[in-house]
Design an enzyme around this catalytic site. Structure first.
Site, PDB file in Angstrom:
ATOM      1  CE1 TYR A   1      -3.948   2.195   0.744  1.00 55.30           C
ATOM      2  CE2 TYR A   1      -2.371   3.377   2.105  1.00 55.30           C
ATOM      3  CZ  TYR A   1      -3.590   3.319   1.463  1.00 55.30           C
ATOM      4  OH  TYR A   1      -4.445   4.376   1.541  1.00 55.30           O
TER       5      TYR A   1
ATOM      6  CD1 TRP B   1      -1.188   7.419  -1.308  1.00 55.41           C
ATOM      7  CD2 TRP B   1      -1.545   8.995  -2.837  1.00 55.41           C
ATOM      8  NE1 TRP B   1      -2.440   7.931  -1.081  1.00 55.41           N
ATOM      9  CE2 TRP B   1      -2.688   8.910  -2.013  1.00 55.41           C
ATOM     10  CE3 TRP B   1      -1.546   9.931  -3.863  1.00 55.41           C
ATOM     11  CZ2 TRP B   1      -3.808   9.702  -2.188  1.00 55.41           C
ATOM     12  CZ3 TRP B   1      -2.654  10.729  -4.041  1.00 55.41           C
ATOM     13  CH2 TRP B   1      -3.774  10.608  -3.218  1.00 55.41           C
TER      14      TRP B   1
END
Length: 780
Positions: free
Chosen positions: A112, A114
């Protein structure tokens, strides 16, 4: 800077930009069409050559000497520099061992984070594609930002994006909306960031324009600046975590005054009578009126009643921020906000009704694109096992144990290999002491990273990756009409490699090289990915530039879809002919499905449930300040914490914590003091900022300061840099969604006395020691 200097186009999650080179110095220039560029662009120049960059592959000494296995020394053990061939050989051998001996269900590839705005060098896509070529992996679902909303909304309204967000466009504020009631606010710092990038930041301008046209704003939240000054909002400084009680008090006032829209509730909604029995106290003996709500939320009863009357009979937009559902019982404010909008009869109207998370991302409130954006194919994952993303520590610490999720009884898999690329769980996750214990359990932790985050420091094997400025890519987002050719600005740092090159090398060693690369170089992949978008534009408009033209121009305007307000507008026009994708086809104010799950922490209708770690709880009696651990204004999550924008906000090198002057005075704290925040889970240092923009009884410390334990390896060390997740709780929102609850917790704050410990968050491990250890290992 020479205005005639060549500017190289590029993009980031916080905005499109170009770069001008002045020798080794780079100058970042915002996109010329961006009316309100993000200050986070100031962080970029430091990214490429900061001392925190990882220069070469490193392996933890304990793993080198003893091989795979659980090890509590992760994060404190010595790291040894090795060459790329040795690193890739060891990674390939370990990956092969785990798949052979334990199967794909022993591999966690959630990864996980960005990472880059580029659609090809998207770290999650790369690692998932790689693991899928090997037989799959255990995945994570949902997000830390919207874990509760992503589960409750499909049960009671529809898809998070299609039904929870797409029914609103920013221009509607000025043209249709009379009143915005923003529960949790619409902070500009959040709307400066959008996944995949954004070319125009429009939220501030849209709110300013709406205010000029007479739109009124009410901010319900403990922080005054969660709406911009341009909105000229009336501030209701609520006790954190009590929004549901306030909403119930508003709803009760509407019913008592006959101001609720009963025809809308009867035709477009399901289960309202059951909820009204609860609201009025017919089912439990307690009317949820304004006086009841005031005693819980700290907003006066007359103000609650006045707000209810103000919301009725005019075009009112109810906004529920993502922050509200990042707390215990986080499903409830989302559900209750929707219920309040339904009681007003305004769901599906232009500029009215309900929007989830407006202002939480740059591209919410923009029209969606009419063509697909480039997307790296990940292949098929045959492994069905998964976890809600915020339950990673539970998974690692409790293999085989059952857990509930959205009506299902599942079991945590037994993970032997964690493969992480493009994220930093020591930012996202809560209770970092517990996360450290969890990360000690797997056989092996492999991390791709460009900088020495705490996650990289805990790795058994860390592989140095390039940063976005060192790669070529395509930046694009589903709700931003500009696709950017992300040209390379700099050569890779030291021995850093692209994720794609790393995975290609591993795939070749594991016999799946052709399946992973399909025989393509990165440039060939960019051409393939671009072609999908080009063909869609050509089919729609008859022409579109080829890849070479796009690359030379640096960007391409993409067509947007018609302003149709999505499926909620269709549902409002014809609820029988265009039903919602819920069990009843209507807005479910009472859900028989959820009630049937029998979850005591998520009943069948919106319900006020007192927190176990919040105002009025036993914990609050011992730790009397409520901590709001929100998103930072100076960086995206923990990315580029060493950049100029982030660094300039620090106080004596530490993350700033805002505290009300009255709370500070009671503790002998002055502006600029270094303070110690603590509770039963941990402690951290931060720099005090006295502010009346924070409700009394509340302190605000943003997430994202790199975790910097005073004594690495200690069971519960002091974080000297100011990471609030040493304080937050690692529990799910409820058994329904198991979302993140990291927004709120109870703490005490005291002035720090004694010698300040040094900050080492951005210092790399001792390279000389690593080289010596490597030589000794080789000699042995």
């Amino acid at each position: 800077m020479d205005d005639g200097a060549l500017r190289i186009p590029h993009s980031s999650h916080w905005g499109a930009f170009s770069v001008a080179r002045e020798g080794e110095r780079i100058v970042v220039v915002p996109h010329p069409d961006d009316p309100d560029p993000s200050p986070l662009l100031r962080n970029i120049a430091a990214a490429a050559r900061h001392r925190a960059r990882i220069a070469r592959p490193m392996i933890r000494r304990g793993w080198l000497e003893r091989g795979p296995g659980p090890d509590g020394r992760r994060g404190a053990d010595e790291l040894v520099a090795v060459g790329w061939d040795e690193a890739l050989d060891r990674v390939a051998a370990e990956v092969e061992r785990v798949y052979r001996d334990h199967g794909a269900e022993a591999v966690f590839g959630g990864s996980y984070g960005w990472a880059s705005a580029g659609r090809f060098h998207h770290a999650q896509s790369q690692v998932h594609r790689f693991l899928n070529t090997l037989g799959g992996y255990v995945r994570s679902v949902n997000s830390y930002s919207a874990g509760a909303a992503a589960v409750i909304l499909p049960r009671v309204l529809g898809a998070l994006v299609e039904h929870g967000r797409r029914n609103f466009l920013w221009p509607h504020l000025a043209t249709h909306t009379d009143l915005v009631v923003a529960f949790g606010g619409m902070a500009i710092k959040n709307s400066s960031v959008g996944g995949g990038g954004t070319s125009r930041h429009v939220a501030r301008g849209a709110m300013a324009e709406a205010r000029r046209h007479g739109t009124e704003f009410v901010l319900v939240g403990p922080l005054r600046d969660d709406l911009p000054a341009e909105a000229q909002a009336q501030w209701q400084p609520i006790i954190p975590g009590t929004d549901v009680a306030l909403m119930l008090g508003i709803a009760h006032t509407l019913v008592a005054a006959g101001l609720h829209d009963r025809p809308f509730l009867d035709r477009w909604c399901a289960g309202y009578p059951v909820f009204e029995d609860y609201l009025t106290g017919r089912s439990d003996g307690q009317a949820k009126d304004a006086a009841w709500a005031a005693a819980i939320c700290g907003v006066p009863a007359d103000a609650i009643a006045a707000l209810a009357r103000r919301m009725a009979g005019r075009r009112t937009l109810v906004v529920v921020s993502q922050s509200l559902q990042r707390a215990e019982h986080g499903e409830q404010p989302v559900w209750m906000g929707l219920t309040l909008a339904a009681m007003l009869g305004q769901v599906g109207l232009e500029g009215g009704g309900f929007v989830y998370g407006l202002g939480s991302l740059a591209n919410i409130g923009k029209p969606m694109l009419d063509v697909p954006t480039p997307t790296m194919p990940q292949g098929q994952n045959p492994i069905r096992a998964f976890i809600p993303v915020a339950r990673i520590a539970d998974m690692l610490l409790r293999p085989g144990e059952p857990f509930d999720y959205d009506g299902r009884r599942l079991a945590y898999p037994d993970i032997r290999l964690v493969y992480w690329a493009g994220g930093n769980p020591f930012h996202h996750h809560q209770d970092l002491a517990r996360l450290r214990r969890a990360f000690a359990r797997p056989d092996t932790l492999i991390v791709h990273e460009s900088v020495w985050t705490a996650t990289a420091r805990h790795a058994d094997i860390v592989l140095p990756t390039t940063v976005t400025l060192e790669r070529e890519d395509i930046g694009a987002a589903a709700f931003d009409p500009n696709m950017v050719a992300m040209h390379r600005v700099l050569e890779p740092y030291a021995e850093a490699r692209d994720d794609y090159a790393i995975f290609a090398g591993l795939a070749q060693r594991l016999g799946v090289g052709e399946r992973f690369t399909e025989g393509r170089t990165p440039e060939q992949w960019l051409r393939v990915l671009y072609e999908t978008t080009r063909k869609a534009i050509a089919a729609r408009d008859g022409s579109a530039p080829d890849f070479d033209t796009f690359w030379r121009l640096g960007e391409l305007a993409l067509p947007v879809a018609a302003d149709d307000l999505g499926p909620l507008a269709d549902f409002r026009r014809d609820p029988e002919g265009a039903p919602l994708p819920t069990a009843t086809g209507r807005i479910e104010i009472y859900s028989e499905t959820i009630a049937g799950f029998g979850y005591p922490d998520c009943p069948g209708h919106p319900t006020w449930m007192p927190p176990t770690d919040g105002h009025g709880s036993a914990v609050h009696g011992r730790f009397p300040l409520q901590l709001v651990a929100n998103q930072p204004a100076t960086r995206l999550h923990s990315q580029l914490d060493f950049g100029a924008c982030s660094a300039d906000s620090k106080i004596r090198g530490r993350e700033p914590v805002r505290i009300h002057p009255a709370d500070a005075a009671a503790r002998g704290i002055a502006d600029g003091d270094v303070v110690r925040l603590h509770n039963e889970r941990g402690a951290c240092l931060a720099g005090a900022v006295l502010s009346t923009d924070v409700r009394q009884g509340v302190v605000q410390l943003a997430t994202g300061a790199w975790y910097d334990p005073e004594v690495p390896g200690e069971a519960n060390p002091l974080c000297v840099h100011g990471n609030p997740n040493v304080l937050t709780r690692d529990v799910g929102t409820s058994r329904l969604a198991q979302g993140c609850t990291g927004q709120l917790t109870c703490v005490e704050v005291e002035r720090f006395a004694g010698n300040l410990p040094p900050i080492r968050a951005f210092d790399p491990p001792d390279a000389a020691a690593g080289q010596a250890a490597c030589a000794a290992s080789s000699a042995g």
